[in-house]
Design a protein around this motif. Sequence first.
Motif, short mmCIF file in Angstrom:
data_model
loop_
_atom_site.label_atom_id
_atom_site.label_comp_id
_atom_site.label_asym_id
_atom_site.label_seq_id
_atom_site.Cartn_x
_atom_site.Cartn_y
_atom_site.Cartn_z
N ASP A 61 -38.46 29.33 14.31
CA ASP A 61 -39.20 28.29 14.95
C ASP A 61 -39.61 28.78 16.36
N HIS A 62 -39.51 29.80 16.82
CA HIS A 62 -39.92 30.75 18.06
C HIS A 62 -41.05 31.76 17.78
N CYS A 63 -40.92 32.31 16.72
CA CYS A 63 -41.76 33.51 16.37
C CYS A 63 -42.77 33.54 15.18
N ALA A 64 -42.63 32.52 14.35
CA ALA A 64 -43.47 32.61 13.02
C ALA A 64 -44.83 32.82 13.30
N ASP A 65 -45.35 32.21 14.31
CA ASP A 65 -46.91 32.45 14.49
C ASP A 65 -47.41 33.81 15.17
N LEU A 66 -46.28 34.59 15.29
CA LEU A 66 -46.84 36.20 15.60
C LEU A 66 -47.46 36.61 14.38
N PHE A 67 -47.31 36.14 13.21
CA PHE A 67 -48.02 36.55 12.09
C PHE A 67 -49.30 36.06 12.04
N PRO A 68 -49.94 34.89 12.32
CA PRO A 68 -51.44 34.60 12.55
C PRO A 68 -52.05 35.42 13.63
N LEU A 69 -51.21 35.30 14.56
CA LEU A 69 -51.82 36.03 15.81
C LEU A 69 -52.09 37.59 15.41
N GLY A 90 -34.06 44.03 18.53
CA GLY A 90 -34.01 43.75 16.72
C GLY A 90 -34.93 43.06 16.38
N LEU A 91 -35.81 42.31 17.12
CA LEU A 91 -36.72 41.31 16.59
C LEU A 91 -37.90 42.48 16.13
N VAL A 92 -38.38 43.50 16.44
CA VAL A 92 -39.13 44.30 16.12
C VAL A 92 -39.11 44.56 14.48
N ASP A 93 -37.71 45.16 14.28
CA ASP A 93 -37.33 45.59 13.00
C ASP A 93 -37.37 44.42 12.04
N PHE A 98 -40.42 42.19 7.20
CA PHE A 98 -41.19 41.24 6.67
C PHE A 98 -42.51 41.48 6.00
N LEU A 99 -43.21 42.63 7.02
CA LEU A 99 -44.66 42.92 6.77
C LEU A 99 -44.74 44.21 5.82
N GLY A 100 -43.49 44.72 5.75
CA GLY A 100 -43.33 45.99 4.96
C GLY A 100 -44.07 47.21 5.87
N ALA A 101 -43.89 46.94 7.28
CA ALA A 101 -44.72 47.74 8.22
C ALA A 101 -43.95 49.15 8.58
N GLY A 102 -44.43 50.05 8.28
CA GLY A 102 -43.68 51.37 8.64
C GLY A 102 -44.20 52.00 10.09
N ASP A 103 -43.62 52.89 10.51
CA ASP A 103 -43.99 53.16 12.02
C ASP A 103 -45.54 53.42 12.40
N THR A 104 -46.51 53.51 11.24
CA THR A 104 -47.73 53.89 11.61
C THR A 104 -48.59 52.62 11.17
N HIS A 105 -47.95 51.58 10.75
CA HIS A 105 -48.69 50.21 10.52
C HIS A 105 -49.44 49.57 11.66
N ASP A 106 -50.46 49.01 11.43
CA ASP A 106 -51.24 48.50 12.48
C ASP A 106 -50.44 47.55 13.36
N LEU A 107 -49.35 46.95 12.80
CA LEU A 107 -48.58 46.00 13.65
C LEU A 107 -48.10 46.48 14.96
N HIS A 108 -48.00 47.98 15.08
CA HIS A 108 -47.44 48.85 16.12
C HIS A 108 -48.49 49.26 16.99
N ARG A 109 -49.91 48.75 16.72
CA ARG A 109 -50.97 49.05 17.37
C ARG A 109 -51.62 47.70 17.95
N VAL A 110 -51.64 46.86 17.10
CA VAL A 110 -51.95 45.34 17.47
C VAL A 110 -51.32 44.98 18.46
N PHE A 111 -49.95 44.92 18.57
CA PHE A 111 -48.98 44.76 19.48
C PHE A 111 -48.43 45.87 20.13
N ALA A 112 -48.43 45.67 21.64
CA ALA A 112 -47.39 46.96 22.26
C ALA A 112 -46.11 46.04 22.49
N PHE A 113 -45.29 46.16 21.59
CA PHE A 113 -43.80 45.81 21.95
C PHE A 113 -43.15 46.35 23.04
N ASP A 114 -42.42 45.43 23.58
CA ASP A 114 -41.72 45.81 24.62
C ASP A 114 -40.25 45.10 24.76
#
Length: 247
Positions: A61-69, A90-93, A98-114
């Motif tokens: 209820d606080h982060c689910a819309d990270l996926f459509p973004l 722990g959130l990024v992991d 959920f996305l099956g995203a490895g280290d080179t996945h676009d997830l880590h380029r679309v977002f600059a996780f901090d």
Amino acid sequence: MRLTVLGSNGTYPTPGNPASGYAVHTPTATVLLDLGPGVFVVSIAAGITPDAVVLTHVHPDHCADLFPLFSAIRFGHPHRWGLPVMVPAGLVDRVAVFLGAGDTHDLHRVFAFDEVAPGDQRRVGDLTIRFGAATHPVPALVVSVEDGRARLVYSGDTGPGGDLPAVAAGCDLLLCEATLQGTPGADRYPYHLYATEAGAIARVARAQRLLLTHLGPTLDPQVSVAEAVAAFDGPVDRAIPGMEVDL
Ligand SMILES: [Zn+2]
Ligand SMILES: [Zn+2]
């Protein structure tokens, strides 16, 4: 600094009220606080292009819309890639699994996780953002945002204790969860606040104003407001979608 409520429902969205999501604007910066289900569409409709996002914790209820973004930026939304997203440990992991995203996945380029921790501080444009620890079953953040003239504090989800009372001290606006109603007893759920506790925190912190949010969707909000009013002398209101508060 202006706060816009995009969604304020506790635990799940209902028609017309997404789960948790707020925009903080200044002339030079826009920061989204939480992306609960329903918030992404509302943010598009409001023409919001965030410079950064803060996610208080991994509950849907606080982060689910990270996926459509993520998909919107990845597949052509005009947002730039590398959007800063401040998150607790722990959130990024969890998102990556959920996305099956490895280290080179676009997830880590679309977002600059901090990954931020209680006590950390960040700058976004003219905003200074500071973090405290919430009392919740997963790592969760209390967030302070200030522009040099005013300061708002957002509880995220928290039970009593944690850093919220200290972080909220002297704030202009306390945007505080009030998931529960009534009198907390010995068997109380420890990871959310009663409306009376939100009022008490605002009183002890000497907040200028209290805005209740994350109310249980089945509750009568007027009861929550009355319980908080009984515990806090200052102005009390309930966050509803579309509400704007200038600070
Ligand atoms: Zn929640
Ligand atoms: Zn939660």
